[in-house]
Design a protein around this motif. Structure first.
Motif, PDB file in Angstrom:
ATOM      1  N   GLY A   1     -26.069  11.391  79.312  1.00  0.00           N
ATOM      2  CA  GLY A   1     -25.866  11.737  80.711  1.00  0.00           C
ATOM      3  C   GLY A   1     -25.383  13.174  80.795  1.00  0.00           C
ATOM      4  O   GLY A   1     -24.572  13.610  79.968  1.00  0.00           O
ATOM      5  N   ALA A   2     -25.892  13.907  81.787  1.00  0.00           N
ATOM      6  CA  ALA A   2     -25.505  15.317  81.916  1.00  0.00           C
ATOM      7  C   ALA A   2     -25.209  15.672  83.366  1.00  0.00           C
ATOM      8  O   ALA A   2     -25.308  16.831  83.760  1.00  0.00           O
ATOM      9  CB  ALA A   2     -26.608  16.226  81.368  1.00  0.00           C
TER      10      ALA A   2
ATOM     11  N   ALA B   1     -14.110  23.661  61.834  1.00  0.00           N
ATOM     12  CA  ALA B   1     -14.996  24.791  61.609  1.00  0.00           C
ATOM     13  C   ALA B   1     -16.142  24.846  62.604  1.00  0.00           C
ATOM     14  O   ALA B   1     -16.682  25.912  62.879  1.00  0.00           O
ATOM     15  CB  ALA B   1     -15.549  24.716  60.183  1.00  0.00           C
ATOM     16  N   GLY B   2     -16.530  23.718  63.128  1.00  0.00           N
ATOM     17  CA  GLY B   2     -17.645  23.719  64.058  1.00  0.00           C
ATOM     18  C   GLY B   2     -17.791  22.371  64.723  1.00  0.00           C
ATOM     19  O   GLY B   2     -17.362  21.348  64.178  1.00  0.00           O
ATOM     20  N   LEU B   3     -18.391  22.370  65.902  1.00  0.00           N
ATOM     21  CA  LEU B   3     -18.595  21.123  66.634  1.00  0.00           C
ATOM     22  C   LEU B   3     -19.877  21.240  67.436  1.00  0.00           C
ATOM     23  O   LEU B   3     -20.050  22.202  68.201  1.00  0.00           O
ATOM     24  CB  LEU B   3     -17.412  20.846  67.569  1.00  0.00           C
ATOM     25  CG  LEU B   3     -17.550  19.652  68.520  1.00  0.00           C
ATOM     26  CD1 LEU B   3     -17.655  18.352  67.748  1.00  0.00           C
ATOM     27  CD2 LEU B   3     -16.365  19.603  69.483  1.00  0.00           C
ATOM     28  N   ASP B   4     -20.783  20.311  67.245  1.00  0.00           N
ATOM     29  CA  ASP B   4     -22.016  20.251  68.022  1.00  0.00           C
ATOM     30  C   ASP B   4     -21.887  19.149  69.056  1.00  0.00           C
ATOM     31  O   ASP B   4     -21.592  18.001  68.704  1.00  0.00           O
ATOM     32  CB  ASP B   4     -23.218  19.957  67.128  1.00  0.00           C
ATOM     33  CG  ASP B   4     -23.565  21.131  66.236  1.00  0.00           C
ATOM     34  OD1 ASP B   4     -23.717  20.915  65.025  1.00  0.00           O
ATOM     35  OD2 ASP B   4     -23.668  22.254  66.745  1.00  0.00           O
ATOM     36  N   ILE B   5     -22.106  19.488  70.306  1.00  0.00           N
ATOM     37  CA  ILE B   5     -22.095  18.511  71.398  1.00  0.00           C
ATOM     38  C   ILE B   5     -23.526  18.385  71.905  1.00  0.00           C
ATOM     39  O   ILE B   5     -24.127  19.367  72.338  1.00  0.00           O
ATOM     40  CB  ILE B   5     -21.162  18.944  72.540  1.00  0.00           C
ATOM     41  CG1 ILE B   5     -19.722  19.105  72.025  1.00  0.00           C
ATOM     42  CG2 ILE B   5     -21.213  17.934  73.687  1.00  0.00           C
ATOM     43  CD1 ILE B   5     -18.767  19.664  73.062  1.00  0.00           C
ATOM     44  N   HIS B   6     -24.069  17.169  71.818  1.00  0.00           N
ATOM     45  CA  HIS B   6     -25.436  16.915  72.266  1.00  0.00           C
ATOM     46  C   HIS B   6     -25.406  16.183  73.597  1.00  0.00           C
ATOM     47  O   HIS B   6     -24.794  15.123  73.712  1.00  0.00           O
ATOM     48  CB  HIS B   6     -26.183  16.083  71.229  1.00  0.00           C
ATOM     49  CG  HIS B   6     -26.416  16.792  69.932  1.00  0.00           C
ATOM     50  ND1 HIS B   6     -27.593  17.409  69.600  1.00  0.00           N
ATOM     51  CD2 HIS B   6     -25.577  17.016  68.883  1.00  0.00           C
ATOM     52  CE1 HIS B   6     -27.499  17.957  68.413  1.00  0.00           C
ATOM     53  NE2 HIS B   6     -26.275  17.733  67.953  1.00  0.00           N
ATOM     54  N   LEU B   7     -26.070  16.742  74.599  1.00  0.00           N
ATOM     55  CA  LEU B   7     -26.215  16.114  75.912  1.00  0.00           C
ATOM     56  C   LEU B   7     -27.631  15.554  76.015  1.00  0.00           C
ATOM     57  O   LEU B   7     -28.605  16.280  75.766  1.00  0.00           O
ATOM     58  CB  LEU B   7     -26.004  17.122  77.038  1.00  0.00           C
ATOM     59  CG  LEU B   7     -24.617  17.727  77.234  1.00  0.00           C
ATOM     60  CD1 LEU B   7     -24.656  18.716  78.389  1.00  0.00           C
ATOM     61  CD2 LEU B   7     -23.595  16.652  77.504  1.00  0.00           C
ATOM     62  N   VAL B   8     -27.737  14.295  76.406  1.00  0.00           N
ATOM     63  CA  VAL B   8     -29.045  13.658  76.538  1.00  0.00           C
ATOM     64  C   VAL B   8     -29.229  13.217  77.983  1.00  0.00           C
ATOM     65  O   VAL B   8     -28.494  12.367  78.480  1.00  0.00           O
ATOM     66  CB  VAL B   8     -29.161  12.443  75.592  1.00  0.00           C
ATOM     67  CG1 VAL B   8     -30.507  11.751  75.784  1.00  0.00           C
ATOM     68  CG2 VAL B   8     -28.994  12.879  74.146  1.00  0.00           C
ATOM     69  N   ASP B   9     -30.193  13.812  78.659  1.00  0.00           N
ATOM     70  CA  ASP B   9     -30.465  13.461  80.061  1.00  0.00           C
ATOM     71  C   ASP B   9     -31.788  14.115  80.444  1.00  0.00           C
ATOM     72  O   ASP B   9     -31.969  15.319  80.219  1.00  0.00           O
ATOM     73  CB  ASP B   9     -29.350  13.981  80.976  1.00  0.00           C
ATOM     74  CG  ASP B   9     -29.391  13.346  82.368  1.00  0.00           C
ATOM     75  OD1 ASP B   9     -30.500  13.177  82.906  1.00  0.00           O
ATOM     76  OD2 ASP B   9     -28.328  13.042  82.920  1.00  0.00           O
ATOM     77  N   PRO B  10     -32.733  13.362  81.024  1.00  0.00           N
ATOM     78  CA  PRO B  10     -33.987  13.987  81.451  1.00  0.00           C
ATOM     79  C   PRO B  10     -33.819  14.933  82.629  1.00  0.00           C
ATOM     80  O   PRO B  10     -34.723  15.729  82.908  1.00  0.00           O
ATOM     81  CB  PRO B  10     -34.867  12.786  81.828  1.00  0.00           C
ATOM     82  CG  PRO B  10     -33.908  11.693  82.137  1.00  0.00           C
ATOM     83  CD  PRO B  10     -32.723  11.905  81.244  1.00  0.00           C
ATOM     84  N   HIS B  11     -32.673  14.859  83.305  1.00  0.00           N
ATOM     85  CA  HIS B  11     -32.420  15.708  84.465  1.00  0.00           C
ATOM     86  C   HIS B  11     -31.570  16.911  84.075  1.00  0.00           C
ATOM     87  O   HIS B  11     -30.925  16.916  83.024  1.00  0.00           O
ATOM     88  CB  HIS B  11     -31.748  14.899  85.570  1.00  0.00           C
ATOM     89  CG  HIS B  11     -32.587  13.757  86.061  1.00  0.00           C
ATOM     90  ND1 HIS B  11     -33.689  13.943  86.848  1.00  0.00           N
ATOM     91  CD2 HIS B  11     -32.492  12.415  85.848  1.00  0.00           C
ATOM     92  CE1 HIS B  11     -34.249  12.768  87.122  1.00  0.00           C
ATOM     93  NE2 HIS B  11     -33.543  11.833  86.520  1.00  0.00           N
TER      94      HIS B  11
ATOM     95  N   GLY C   1     -27.629  16.661  87.332  1.00  0.00           N
ATOM     96  CA  GLY C   1     -28.081  15.323  87.008  1.00  0.00           C
ATOM     97  C   GLY C   1     -29.116  14.818  87.997  1.00  0.00           C
ATOM     98  O   GLY C   1     -29.786  15.586  88.683  1.00  0.00           O
ATOM     99  N   ARG C   2     -29.226  13.512  88.089  1.00  0.00           N
ATOM    100  CA  ARG C   2     -30.254  12.890  88.931  1.00  0.00           C
ATOM    101  C   ARG C   2     -29.936  12.997  90.417  1.00  0.00           C
ATOM    102  O   ARG C   2     -30.781  13.413  91.214  1.00  0.00           O
ATOM    103  CB  ARG C   2     -30.408  11.424  88.523  1.00  0.00           C
ATOM    104  CG  ARG C   2     -31.315  10.604  89.423  1.00  0.00           C
ATOM    105  CD  ARG C   2     -31.273   9.140  89.017  1.00  0.00           C
ATOM    106  NE  ARG C   2     -32.075   8.302  89.892  1.00  0.00           N
ATOM    107  CZ  ARG C   2     -32.118   6.975  89.819  1.00  0.00           C
ATOM    108  NH1 ARG C   2     -31.406   6.348  88.889  1.00  0.00           N
ATOM    109  NH2 ARG C   2     -32.862   6.273  90.651  1.00  0.00           N
ATOM    110  N   VAL C   3     -28.731  12.641  90.808  1.00  0.00           N
ATOM    111  CA  VAL C   3     -28.399  12.525  92.229  1.00  0.00           C
ATOM    112  C   VAL C   3     -28.368  13.878  92.918  1.00  0.00           C
ATOM    113  O   VAL C   3     -28.767  14.018  94.079  1.00  0.00           O
ATOM    114  CB  VAL C   3     -27.055  11.794  92.398  1.00  0.00           C
ATOM    115  CG1 VAL C   3     -26.590  11.820  93.848  1.00  0.00           C
ATOM    116  CG2 VAL C   3     -27.174  10.354  91.915  1.00  0.00           C
ATOM    117  N   TRP C   4     -27.914  14.908  92.205  1.00  0.00           N
ATOM    118  CA  TRP C   4     -27.716  16.221  92.834  1.00  0.00           C
ATOM    119  C   TRP C   4     -28.777  17.229  92.426  1.00  0.00           C
ATOM    120  O   TRP C   4     -28.592  18.432  92.584  1.00  0.00           O
ATOM    121  CB  TRP C   4     -26.316  16.735  92.489  1.00  0.00           C
ATOM    122  CG  TRP C   4     -25.277  15.716  92.800  1.00  0.00           C
ATOM    123  CD1 TRP C   4     -24.659  14.879  91.934  1.00  0.00           C
ATOM    124  CD2 TRP C   4     -24.763  15.385  94.089  1.00  0.00           C
ATOM    125  NE1 TRP C   4     -23.791  14.037  92.592  1.00  0.00           N
ATOM    126  CE2 TRP C   4     -23.832  14.333  93.923  1.00  0.00           C
ATOM    127  CE3 TRP C   4     -24.981  15.882  95.388  1.00  0.00           C
ATOM    128  CZ2 TRP C   4     -23.140  13.765  94.987  1.00  0.00           C
ATOM    129  CZ3 TRP C   4     -24.294  15.315  96.447  1.00  0.00           C
ATOM    130  CH2 TRP C   4     -23.391  14.277  96.238  1.00  0.00           C
TER     131      TRP C   4
END
Length: 624
Positions: A4-5, A27-37, A42-45
């Motif tokens: 969700g994004a 040392a490092g951090l990868d944050i993955h966002l998964v959302d087709p919008h 996001g979807r609503v806005w």
């Protein structure tokens, strides 16, 4: 990984950025966002929707940023409200695309505020399932991707759920197919295909809240009609809407004046101490028996505090004396006290009458009811825009305070959320004026309370006890409401399979989470160490992902707690142990095959459980 994004995920990112300097120095951090919008909106806005669709809050009442009223462990990071950011009049109801632009800006600011070495990756796809053992990396399978992403943690922030039809909706849909009718089930209105609703034809609509308002707009102005003052000029392309609901009336108008003077000191009768006592009961608690009396007393206190302090000329007792007796009395004592101290019944708070305004009311004809409900709506508009009734705004503040406490109790059943939305999250006043204009133009017809729909004689037929003997029939039926957030019937395979694998569901269908940090609970009440969930499909549902400034923002508090739990877990995961400098692992954790080194990943996936259940799944798959 964050699935969700939209605004909830954006709020979580903002809290990760705010808390990372204290809690994470890896040392490092990868944050993955998964959302087709798009991230942020996001979807609503999203931008791709009609500009006719508004927010239902004033621009000055919308913020994505914390302030000192939010009870949280992390630092306050203030920022502009929507109206400050966009340069709008604070009293404007902005269209949703502008809010989407604001949310994208907040998202970009949150990403820019992350410490060096923290990288955000957006995957414009749907997440299909999540798996992996509690002691190892999680896997997230994405649409059109053969191999899963791996993550040390997964946070679900998927927003409102689409749902498979329940038994009644499936029966109505089957009847519509058999007889060539139109049946539109519960859905987000902006995503519904309304082309089958033909000009001039009657359409039955069940639901009188915000989804109905969107439907009304898209089928009138959205088809070329326009308003000149209080008169609607049709295009000729509109259907005729017959609308009813359980209450039979629209949600109350947004309040149209500003707060002045002293705020009620909340919480007073329903705060952390009372919530703690309820949670400590070994036998549990019942909402109607144990919680509602406290809520009712709290809302009454907010109402009468404002009435006595701001409008003392309409009371017959000094506030200090009233407050003392109000605090000491039971429900019957308070009713007697109010009757003697508040002469005008219109100044008394009657929550039952507010919730069921048409109970026991009967009209002799359909036309009489049209006039009667127009008078009701006009009265609501007048009161909600008149500061002489500012006790109503105090009740609104009381509702926000109560909601913040109820979140700590977990699921309290679906009734409360509907009651809150009806009183505190209704449409802008101009939308109710448009309802009146459409009613006078004959394009909007009111059916009444307790509306029932029968599928018979090749049509849909609606009736209500409000107008005995009247019924409306049509070849089209629209269920104007969002789908119930039932995890077991979610159309989203990720949530459905998570539930099938052992994630706990409340009796009303919400995903159970730890109220402290949002970790997903299994059916024995055990929190998953690596899976979290935030949003309206959980039993920690908050009033919204954004809120009015300086009102405590329960969602902000939850975002902060989850962000801190995530960062602390990732910090401990990479912290060298005292023996040999080996990587730290939580108890029972096994190293995943092909696991990359050097960076921690907040991303994910899912696979079938082995016979030992939800928290003992076998790990396989490759890393990314």
């Amino acid at each position: 990984m964050i699935v969700g994004a939209g605004p909830r995920a954006t709020g979580l990112l903002e809290r990760i950025a705010a808390n990372a300097p204290e809690l994470y120095s890896g040392a490092g951090l990868d944050i993955h966002l998964v959302d087709p919008h798009p991230p942020g909106a996001g979807r609503v806005w999203r931008a791709a929707q009609s500009p006719l669709l508004w927010m239902n809050s004033h621009a000055e009442d919308v913020t994505m940023f914390t302030d000192e009223t939010v009870e949280m462990a992390g630092p306050v990071r203030e920022g502009p409200t929507l109206h400050e950011w966009a340069g709008l009049d604070g009293r404007v109801f902005a269209d949703r695309r502008i809010q989407g632009d604001y949310l994208r800006w907040v998202y970009d600011r949150a990403v820019a505020g992350l410490p060096p070495g923290v990288t955000v990756h957006h995957h414009p796809r749907r997440a299909l399932r999540v798996g992996g053992p509690p002691g190892g990396r999680q896997q997230v399978w994405l649409e059109s991707r053969p191999r899963p992403l791996l993550a040390d943690l997964v946070v679900l922030a998927v927003g409102h759920l689409d749902a498979e039809l329940d038994a009644e909706q499936a029966r109505l849909a089957a009847y519509a197919r058999e007889h060539g009718l139109v049946h539109l089930p519960p859905d987000y209105t902006a995503d519904s295909d309304l082309t089958a609703l033909k000009p001039g034809e009657p359409v039955l609509v069940r639901g009188f809240g915000l989804a109905f308002v969107d439907l009304m707009v898209l089928l009138t102005e959205g088809r070329g009609g326009r308003y000149e003052g209080d008169v609607y000029l049709p295009s000729g392309r509109e259907p005729v809407l017959y609308v009813g609901s359980r209450r039979g009336v629209p949600y109350h108008s947004k309040i149209g004046y500003d707060w002045t003077g002293e705020r009620p000191p909340l919480p007073r009768f329903f705060g952390p101490a009372e919530v703690g006592e309820l949670l400590a009961r070994p036998e549990g608690f019942d909402f109607r028996r144990d919680v509602w009396p406290l809520v009712e007393k709290e809302l009454g206190f907010a109402h009468y505090h404002r009435l006595f302090t701001a409008h003392p000329e309409r009371t017959a007792l000094a506030w200090r004396d009233f407050e003392e007796k109000y605090a000491a009395g039971d429900a019957a004592d308070r009713e007697t006290l109010v009757a003697s101290a508040v002469p005008d019944p219109g100044d008394r708070l009657d929550l039952a009458a507010l919730d069921h305004p048409l109970d026991g009311v009967r009209y002799g004809s359909h036309e009489e009811f049209q006039e009667g409900l127009r008078e009701y709506i006009e009265g609501d508009l007048g009161r909600r825009h008149d500061a002489r009734y500012s006790a109503d705004l105090a009740v609104f503040l009381g509702l926000l305070s109560v909601y913040g406490q109820l979140i700590r109790l977990g699921s309290v059943g679906p009734w409360w959320h509907g009651f809150f939305s009806y009183l505190a999250s209704g449409p802008p006043g101009p939308r109710l004026r448009q309802m009146l204009a459409l009613s006078r133009a004959g394009l909007l017809r009111f059916v009444g309370a307790g509306m029932t729909v029968a599928a018979e004689d090749g049509v849909f037929r609606a009736s209500s006890p409000t107008v005995p003997g009247f019924s409306a029939e049509a070849r089209a039926l629209v269920e104007a409401r969002l789908p119930e957030p039932t995890v077991g019937r979610a159309r989203d395979t990720l949530l459905r399979e998570l539930h099938a694998d052992g994630a706990a569901e409340t009796p009303d269908g919400l995903l159970r989470v730890d109220p402290g940090d949002g970790r997903i609970l299994d059916r024995d009440g055990r929190p998953h160490p690596r899976r979290f969930a935030l949003g309206p499909y959980t039993d920690g549902r908050a009033p919204g992902a954004f809120t009015r400034p300086r009102t405590g923002g329960p969602a902000f508090r939850q975002n902060d707690a989850t962000a801190r739990a995530v960062l602390a877990f990732l910090r401990d995961l990479t912290r060298p142990s005292d023996a040999g400098g080996q990587e730290f692992r939580v108890p029972g954790e096994r190293a995943a095959p092909h696991e990359p080194t050097g960076r921690v990943s907040a991303s994910s996936g899912r696979e079938r459980p082995n016979p030992q259940g939800f928290f003992d799944q076998h790990m396989e798959g490759s890393s990314t």
